[in-house]
Design an enzyme around this catalytic site. Structure first.
Site, mmCIF file in Angstrom:
data_model
loop_
_atom_site.group_PDB
_atom_site.id
_atom_site.type_symbol
_atom_site.label_atom_id
_atom_site.label_comp_id
_atom_site.label_asym_id
_atom_site.label_seq_id
_atom_site.Cartn_x
_atom_site.Cartn_y
_atom_site.Cartn_z
ATOM 1 N N TYR A 1 -3.698 3.548 7.804
ATOM 2 C CA TYR A 1 -4.899 2.742 8.024
ATOM 3 C C TYR A 1 -5.762 3.394 9.115
ATOM 4 O O TYR A 1 -5.794 4.619 9.222
ATOM 5 C CB TYR A 1 -4.538 1.295 8.401
ATOM 6 C CG TYR A 1 -3.611 0.627 7.406
ATOM 7 C CD1 TYR A 1 -4.010 0.425 6.089
ATOM 8 C CD2 TYR A 1 -2.346 0.201 7.774
ATOM 9 C CE1 TYR A 1 -3.170 -0.186 5.171
ATOM 10 C CE2 TYR A 1 -1.510 -0.429 6.862
ATOM 11 C CZ TYR A 1 -1.923 -0.609 5.571
ATOM 12 O OH TYR A 1 -1.085 -1.220 4.682
ATOM 13 N N VAL B 1 1.287 -3.562 3.914
ATOM 14 C CA VAL B 1 1.277 -4.836 4.636
ATOM 15 C C VAL B 1 2.544 -5.670 4.395
ATOM 16 O O VAL B 1 2.731 -6.698 5.037
ATOM 17 C CB VAL B 1 0.019 -5.685 4.322
ATOM 18 C CG1 VAL B 1 -1.236 -5.015 4.852
ATOM 19 C CG2 VAL B 1 -0.103 -5.986 2.847
ATOM 20 N N SER C 1 0.793 -1.241 0.000
ATOM 21 C CA SER C 1 0.000 0.000 0.000
ATOM 22 C C SER C 1 0.818 1.280 0.000
ATOM 23 O O SER C 1 0.256 2.351 -0.202
ATOM 24 C CB SER C 1 -0.933 0.022 1.211
ATOM 25 O OG SER C 1 -2.066 -0.737 0.929
HETATM 26 N N1 GLU Z 1 -2.045 -5.570 -2.015
HETATM 27 C C1 GLU Z 1 -2.598 -5.413 -0.714
HETATM 28 C C2 GLU Z 1 -4.097 -5.533 -0.724
HETATM 29 O O1 GLU Z 1 -4.738 -4.943 -1.532
HETATM 30 C C3 GLU Z 1 -2.174 -4.088 -0.180
HETATM 31 C C4 GLU Z 1 -2.695 -3.868 1.190
HETATM 32 C C5 GLU Z 1 -1.862 -2.956 2.036
HETATM 33 O O2 GLU Z 1 -0.644 -2.896 1.948
HETATM 34 O O3 GLU Z 1 -2.520 -2.289 2.839
HETATM 35 O O4 GLU Z 1 -4.687 -6.237 0.041
#
Ligand code: GLU
Length: 316
Positions: free
Chosen positions: A237, A255, A60
């Site tokens: 987040y 993540v 993300s």
């Molecule tokens: N590719 C991950 C997803 O869409 C990214 C999530 C993240 O890093 O928050 O679930």
């Protein structure tokens, strides 16, 4: 600074709290104890400690850069017509849109980031991902690559994001083929970076879009301001409010365990440690940023921070 980073690394290396993300199966495979720190200055200096060269997927963290690029190449009004800039307080993968506007809340949650990918696909088609990769590589100061295994792993298992994509298509936030748009999104999340890459990418934002080492103008000036504002309010987040309060540095986490932080006109900070807390943020990453912010007075509203040089000079 070198000494400070080494001490921070030592101080937090023993913290084994949290767990790596495993909902993308391939993400669970790396060594959970890797821990890298890097700081790049707007003057072009680099400091590092620990596994600062270890590579991981950007996940993300890419959303901040994709938003910055979209504001420039699509236009601010067109982007804001499809995605808001309000913190949602929801999880990153929430299937919730702003009830007033029917748009995703902001470009830092998955729904908003997939909308940004959709806008780029509308304008550039298959050239959208190469554009993202090129610009992010310029911001890192070196050619970045995609982790094909992580990309495929998410392509095969990302049903929730696929559901979000179809809902976005249904409400008109994206207009193109959902699979092609998700392909851009999954690829951008699987770009490989190190803490050093994140530090340079942050420093490029801090240095109003110019990479402090290569001297190349990578991002548009106005787009950088918009991006930092959204990172400040929505980048961590559903801990974004607490982060703005406690740390006070525009930042974005992923993540994969990475966090990029930007101290305006001064520093880019990159941290990597894959163990995440309940909100999806790197446990050690948060500790390091908290300590850096308090030890060096980096909070945006720190009393020693004089604010706009332009205004101060007018008042002198
Ligand atoms: N590719 C991950 C997803 O869409 C990214 C999530 C993240 O890093 O928050 O679930």
């Amino acid at each position: 600074m070198r000494q400070a980073l080494r001490e921070l690394h030592e101080r937090h290396a023993g913290d084994r709290g949290g767990a790596p993300a495993d909902y993308i199966p391939e993400l669970a495979k790396g060594d959970p104890d890797r821990f890298g720190l890097a700081i790049a200055t707007a003057g072009g200096e680099l400091f590092q400690a620990g596994d600062a060269l270890a590579e991981f997927t950007i996940q993300s963290v890419s959303k901040a850069f994709a938003f910055c690029i979209a504001i420039e190449v699509i236009g601010r009004a067109a982007v804001l017509g499809r995605v808001g800039v309000e913190p949602s307080g929801d999880a990153f993968n929430a299937i919730v849109f702003d009830p007033r506007t029917n748009r995703p809340f902001n470009p830092m949650v998955n729904a908003g980031a997939i909308t940004i990918a959709g806008l780029l696909h509308e304008r550039f088609g298959d050239a959208a991902f190469p554009l993202l990769l090129d610009r992010m590589s310029q911001a890192a100061g070196q050619r970045l690559a995609v982790d094909e295994a992580v990309y495929r792993s998410e392509l095969e298992t990302g049903h929730r994001n696929r559901a979000i994509g179809h809902l976005l298509r249904n409400c008109g936030a994206i207009t193109g083929p959902v699979d092609a748009i998700l392909d851009i999104y999954f690829r951008q999340c699987a770009i490989l970076v190190s803490a050093i890459d994140l530090a340079w990418m942050g420093a490029t934002l801090a240095h109003i879009g110019e990479h402090p080492g290569t001297g190349r103008q990578v991002f548009d000036l106005g787009a950088v301001r918009d991006t930092l504002a959204v990172m400040f309010t929505c980048g961590m987040y559903d801990y974004s409010g607490g982060w703005a309060f406690n740390v006070g540095i525009p930042a974005k986490s992923g993540v994969g365990g990475g966090i990029v932080g930007v101290v305006n006109r001064q520093l880019g900070i990159g941290t990597f440690s894959p163990r995440l807390d309940a909100q999806g943020n790197s446990v050690r990453g948060i500790r390091v940023f908290e300590d850096l912010a308090s030890d060096f007075g980096l909070h945006a509203f720190e009393c020693l921070n004089q604010g706009s040089v332009f205004v101060t000079s007018l008042l002198r």
